[in-house]
Design a protein around this motif. Structure first.
Motif, PDB file in Angstrom:
ATOM      1  N   SER A  16      20.063  45.028  36.642  1.00  0.00           N
ATOM      2  CA  SER A  16      20.784  46.070  36.128  1.00  0.00           C
ATOM      3  C   SER A  16      22.164  45.640  35.565  1.00  0.00           C
ATOM      4  CB  SER A  16      20.595  47.443  37.128  1.00  0.00           C
ATOM      5  OG  SER A  16      21.570  48.289  36.442  1.00  0.00           O
ATOM      6  N   ARG A  17      22.616  44.827  36.518  1.00  0.00           N
ATOM      7  CA  ARG A  17      24.036  44.299  36.252  1.00  0.00           C
ATOM      8  C   ARG A  17      24.129  43.510  35.270  1.00  0.00           C
ATOM      9  NH1 ARG A  17      26.476  44.359  41.723  1.00  0.00           N
ATOM     10  NH2 ARG A  17      27.055  46.506  42.204  1.00  0.00           N
ATOM     11  N   ASP A  20      23.982  45.542  32.051  1.00  0.00           N
ATOM     12  CA  ASP A  20      25.498  45.981  31.843  1.00  0.00           C
ATOM     13  C   ASP A  20      26.351  45.173  31.544  1.00  0.00           C
ATOM     14  OD1 ASP A  20      24.116  48.574  32.978  1.00  0.00           O
ATOM     15  OD2 ASP A  20      25.115  48.413  34.925  1.00  0.00           O
ATOM     16  N   GLU A  23      26.534  44.403  27.681  1.00  0.00           N
ATOM     17  CA  GLU A  23      26.778  45.532  26.628  1.00  0.00           C
ATOM     18  C   GLU A  23      28.219  45.339  26.255  1.00  0.00           C
ATOM     19  OE1 GLU A  23      26.067  49.271  28.199  1.00  0.00           O
ATOM     20  OE2 GLU A  23      23.938  48.962  28.342  1.00  0.00           O
TER      21      GLU A  23
END
Length: 422
Positions: A16-17, A20, A23
């Motif tokens: 997930s990191r 993130d 982006e």
């Protein structure tokens, strides 16, 4: 007592990191563009620092912008184990080159917290400035300054293609107020990275046990003649540098075919002034030579420089020059730490193999001052420095777990068991 192999990172949190972070500076085709010391690079660092601060880790930085995130150990006199990599990217970069090593390092610190594990030595998670060398040259700039391979004043005077200096950018982001380079001493260094080549994937190995790295030589070649109008001036009267480009290209790629371990690349070619109806006054190109054996790399370099001299003799109307921009010697990593990676992979039943790094990394500079090694994981089709760069979630997690085991082993310095918080 807790066995190392019973402690594992949170793979969903790590993935997930990674997504993130991608982006920030996002570009088409799932790529990322965060050139060193650009606002996108700083924004990525701020996101990273926010994650660190949410867990209470102390952050420091030096005058070149290297970030140091500390998780304390039980021994206040122990030097830290350092883990980390970089967050800057190539102009059309991917989501994993460098970033995996940084965010897996954060995942290691958080996993130790989650399992309430104390380590004897502190662990420093490091983000090195300008590893890529895409905006400012040379590459591996932050780690080079930290290790004394590069001097700070010369690096600060370096400018990008727009004439903006490293000094201007570090000042604009407040890094000029940081600590002197090298202020933060470390005991050892481990870096997790994608392989950036196809070998691990072809051999179906999850972990690359990196024994060292290729030597690298970067050259700037300039072919200088005289710019003039493309129409009125006869061909025989011109001092056109472009015809000399072909033998330079042929020379470089002939050297690259010296043996199967040799590498030769021309990454940039530019005509100046770059107008369709102007005979160029100058052609500029970059040359990258690599080999895992120092003697062979020296032979490649000699062949290149001799060839450039021959090309100059064959084109007396031109000025032909080759200037070394940067070099990195062949690297051999610390045998004990290499063994640690091998044993960690074996304990977790990850298929592994020994491998030599074909790309340059901050670990190359660190290896000159402290015991150092690297951990590689596969990347799809061997593609890197490209928006299509990808590593499977399970491979990212495998690399992070081996990094965790290395942290437990070397931050505990010969302790037979892990000490758990009460």
């Amino acid at each position: 007592m807790v066995k190392m192999t019973k402690i594992s990172i949170n793979p969903e949190r790590l993935w997930s990191r990674l997504m993130d972070m991608s982006e920030i500076g996002e570009i088409p085709n799932n790529g990322s563009r965060r050139l060193a010391l650009s606002q996108d690079d700083v924004d990525g660092r701020e996101l990273f620092l926010a994650w660190c601060e949410s867990r209470g880790y102390r952050a420091m930085f030096d005058k070149i912008g290297n970030l140091f995130i500390r998780r304390d150990g039980t021994d206040p006199d122990a030097l830290p184990l350092a883990i980390g990599s970089h967050l800057d990217t190539q102009p059309n970069g991917g989501r994993f080159d460098g970033i995996l090593g940084v965010l897996a390092g954060l995942e290691v610190l958080e996993t130790l917290d989650d399992f309430k594990i104390k380590t004897r030595a502190p662990i420093d998670l490091v983000v090195w400035t300008n590893e890529e060398g895409a905006r400012f040259q040379p590459a591996m700039m932050g780690s080079g300054v930290y290790c004394g391979v590069l001097d700070l004043p010369s690096v600060l005077a370096t400018t990008d293609d727009q004439g903006i200096s490293v000094a201007e950018e570090t000042a604009s982001h407040g890094y000029d107020k940081g600590c002197p380079p090298g202020f933060q001493q470390i005991e050892r260094y481990v870096e997790l990275h994608i392989e950036q080549g196809p070998i691990l994937e072809m051999e179906e190995k999850a972990i690359g046990v990196v024994t060292g790295g290729q030597g690298i030589r970067w050259y700037d070649v300039t072919l200088t003649g005289e710019e003039t109008h493309a129409g009125p001036v006869p061909m025989r009267s011109r001092r056109d540098p472009v015809p000399a480009l072909a033998p330079v290209v042929e020379l470089v790629y002939r050297i690259g075919q010296k043996d199967e371990n040799a590498r030769a690349t021309i990454g940039k070619i530019e005509t100046r002034p770059g107008s369709i109806n102007v005979v160029p006054g100058q052609v500029c190109l970059s040359v990258d030579l690599r080999h895992p054996r120092e003697a062979d790399l020296v032979a490649m370099q000699e062949a290149f420089l001799n060839g450039i001299c021959n090309i100059a003799d064959a084109h007396p109307k031109l000025e032909v020059k080759a200037k070394c921009r940067w070099h990195s010697s062949v690297v051999q990593f610390d045998p004990e730490m290499v063994s640690g990676v091998r044993e960690a992979a074996k304990q977790r039943n990850f298929p592994s193999m020994e491998i030599v790094s074909g790309a340059g990394h901050d670990a190359f500079n660190l290896a000159q001052v402290v015991p150092t090694t690297m951990i590689f994981v596969p990347c799809r089709d061997g593609i890197s420095h490209n928006e299509l760069e990808f590593t499977k979630p399970e491979h990212a997690a495998a690399g992070a777990n081996v990094l965790l085991d290395m942290a437990l082993r070397f931050a505990n310095a010969n302790q037979d068991a892990l000490q758990l918080q009460e």
